[in-house]
Design an enzyme around this catalytic site. Structure first.
Site, PDB file in Angstrom:
ATOM      1  CG  HIS A 268       7.226   2.916  -2.378  1.00  0.00           C
ATOM      2  ND1 HIS A 268       6.720   2.384  -1.211  1.00  0.00           N
ATOM      3  CD2 HIS A 268       8.527   2.542  -2.422  1.00  0.00           C
ATOM      4  CE1 HIS A 268       7.685   1.707  -0.595  1.00  0.00           C
ATOM      5  NE2 HIS A 268       8.801   1.785  -1.314  1.00  0.00           N
ATOM      6  CD  GLU A 269      11.051   2.991  -5.321  1.00  0.00           C
ATOM      7  OE1 GLU A 269      12.108   3.429  -4.832  1.00  0.00           O
ATOM      8  OE2 GLU A 269      10.549   1.894  -4.975  1.00  0.00           O
ATOM      9  CG  HIS A 272      12.483   4.993  -0.931  1.00  0.00           C
ATOM     10  ND1 HIS A 272      12.817   4.685   0.367  1.00  0.00           N
ATOM     11  CD2 HIS A 272      11.750   3.938  -1.381  1.00  0.00           C
ATOM     12  CE1 HIS A 272      12.296   3.497   0.681  1.00  0.00           C
ATOM     13  NE2 HIS A 272      11.645   3.028  -0.359  1.00  0.00           N
ATOM     14  CD  GLU A 298       9.591   0.392   2.264  1.00  0.00           C
ATOM     15  OE1 GLU A 298      10.610   0.757   1.644  1.00  0.00           O
ATOM     16  OE2 GLU A 298       8.600  -0.107   1.699  1.00  0.00           O
TER      17      GLU A 298
HETATM   18 MG    MG Z   1      10.775   0.944  -0.593  1.00  0.00          MG
END
Ligand code: MG
Length: 505
Positions: A268-269, A272, A298
């Protein structure tokens, strides 16, 4: 003073200085989370509040006002280059908001939320909503005042939404969220009636922490994150911080008894962080060196975390690596069992533990409650009751306590009202982008199965990341997918995937 080039140059000098202070703020914030002895928290609060005051003063300075006033005149604005137009648009937006809200109101909100965060933590531990209620009452009252200063069309909630997701409003969200409810509520019931329930208990065994962290670094490298220009650390709440093109930092969190916690957080990160590394370095030192919006940001993290990182092609490639790392723990588990286990759908009380099918309904609940509170259709003391009813109606589960109900998330205590919808926007955008990727790279899944992540990464960089804040979220979606935000790409993605896992039709 009418030559746009001269004025832009002056503006860029101001922005350059502002960005340097913003970088310093970020580094202090990183240090606070990662390195700082906790004894230094008072000094750090002092340092950070002064830096943020400096940025605020630079933004609302009379020099800035004069430059923006000139550059926003139609005849001058039209002469600007695309990049400079975006710079003026975004700075103008920040400037307008900053001067509309009285400093006293900001101060009151800062003081109220600083106290509310402490009370929230206590109320959650004691499972006592009444303890937190007066603080929340004050926060919503201040937020209503803020909305009045900022101005709005239909609902005071619109003014708050616009802070986090420019261009988004309640009219659009109401429609998107109604669609999601209409599709997801019956679909979740259908999944629960399936005879084909996957087993995920093997994910909850004990997994060595050091090995998990090594794997996280390896995962980032596999996805194409440049670790020479970044750092991966551990923190309680994983986050990503883009400081410069040569300095993108991210954190993860390990749980010895949950294998996918660190893997999911890291991917997830990582999504980003890839976004941050993909922004055109020419935008650095300007206010455009940033993601387009929280929702678009996101979308990149969720695309990597769920669509890729919980997808079959990825694990077809990566499961042997994982199995090699945890030989004993995963010896009896096949790729199919692993993949199905990773994608268990289970309506639950806690948002951060929710799977990708039920997750958005947690957001819908928070959105409906926040909006009703802003519009004074719901009273603060009635939140626990409304929460229970909505959980029961949408997800079929009912919290027995406030800690597993309205007190579970920290966001309201720091005044983030209107923030939650960006999570669902991220999920919807991710599916809409991925649908487009499948059209433009028809063999994407074969590529992922072979561990080739380059084409996906380069596609996202070329179409989304490099633009930074040059385009608004709506412009990006429209240019990449040819449409505004829709729900059916997400619904189709969910049904295609989970019909197979749960043998539905
Ligand atoms: Mg996030």
């Amino acid at each position: 003073m009418s030559n746009p080039e001269t004025i832009i140059k002056e503006l860029k000098n101001l922005v350059d200085e502002m960005q340097a202070v913003i970088c310093a703020e970020k580094i202090l914030a990183w240090d606070l989370e990662i390195n700082m002895p906790k004894t230094a928290s008072r000094e750090r609060a002092w340092q950070m509040s002064i830096l943020s005051k400096i940025v605020h003063e630079m933004l609302i300075s009379s020099k800035m006002q004069e430059l923006l006033n000139n550059l926003r005149k139609k005849e001058l604005f039209e002469l600007l280059k695309t990049k400079d137009k975006a710079m003026v648009r975004e700075l103008g937006r920040d400037f307008d908001k900053a001067i509309k809200i009285p400093t006293d109101l900001i101060r009151e909100l800062t003081e109220t939320t600083a106290q509310a965060q402490v009370v929230w933590a206590e109320a959650k531990t004691k499972n006592d909503f009444k303890l937190f209620a007066p603080h929340l009452e004050k926060i919503f009252s201040l937020k209503r005042q803020m909305a009045e200063y900022l101005g709005y069309k239909d609902s005071p909630y619109d003014a708050l939404l616009d802070e986090y997701e420019p261009g988004m409003n309640t009219k659009t969200l109401d429609e998107l969220f109604e669609n999601l409810k209409k599709e997801l509520i019956p679909y979740i019931k259908k999944i629960q009636c399936s005879n084909n329930m996957p087993n995920n208990t093997f994910l909850k065994q004990s997994y060595n922490k050091e090995k998990q962290l090594q794997l996280c670094n390896l995962l980032l490298e596999t996805l194409g994150f440049d670790l020479k220009k970044g750092i991966l650390e551990e923190s309680i709440h994983p986050f990503t911080m883009g400081i410069s093109p040569n300095d993108v930092r991210l954190t993860t969190r390990t749980d010895e008894n949950n294998l996918f916690f660190a893997i999911g957080s890291t991917i997830h990160e990582g999504g980003h962080a890839l976004y941050e590394q993909g922004i055109d370095s020419k935008l650095f030192k300007t206010n455009l060196y940033s993601g387009s919006s929280l929702g678009i940001h996101e979308s990149q993290s969720r695309l990597y975390e769920t669509i890729i990182g919980q997808g079959y092609p990825f694990w077809k490639y990566y499961f042997p690596v994982l199995k090699d790392t945890f030989k004993k723990e995963l010896s009896d588990i096949s790729l199919e069992e692993f993949y199905n286990g990773l994608n268990c759908v289970e309506p639950s009380l806690i948002r951060v533990e929710a799977d990708e099918v039920t997750y958005n309904l947690h957001i819908v609940i928070r959105y409906e409650i926040e909006k009703d509170l802003m519009e004074k259709k719901l009273m603060i003391n009635d939140i626990p009751k409304a929460w229970k009813e909505k959980m029961h109606n949408y997800l079929g589960v009912t919290p027995q306590t406030d800690a597993e109900g309205a007190l579970q998330d920290i966001h309201w205590s720091f005044g983030a009202i209107g923030y939650f919808p960006t999570y669902t926007m991220g999920n919807l955008c991710a599916a809409q982008f991925y649908n487009q990727i499948r059209k433009e790279i028809p063999d994407i899944e074969q590529k992922l199965e072979k561990g080739d992540f380059k084409e996906l990464r380069e596609y996202l960089k070329e179409k989304i990341h490099q633009y930074g804040l040059l385009e608004t979220p709506e412009e990006i979606l429209q240019r990449v997918t040819g449409e505004p935000l829709k729900t059916h790409y997400f619904i189709n993605y969910i049904k295609e995937k989970y019909n197979k896992i749960y043998s539905l039709n």
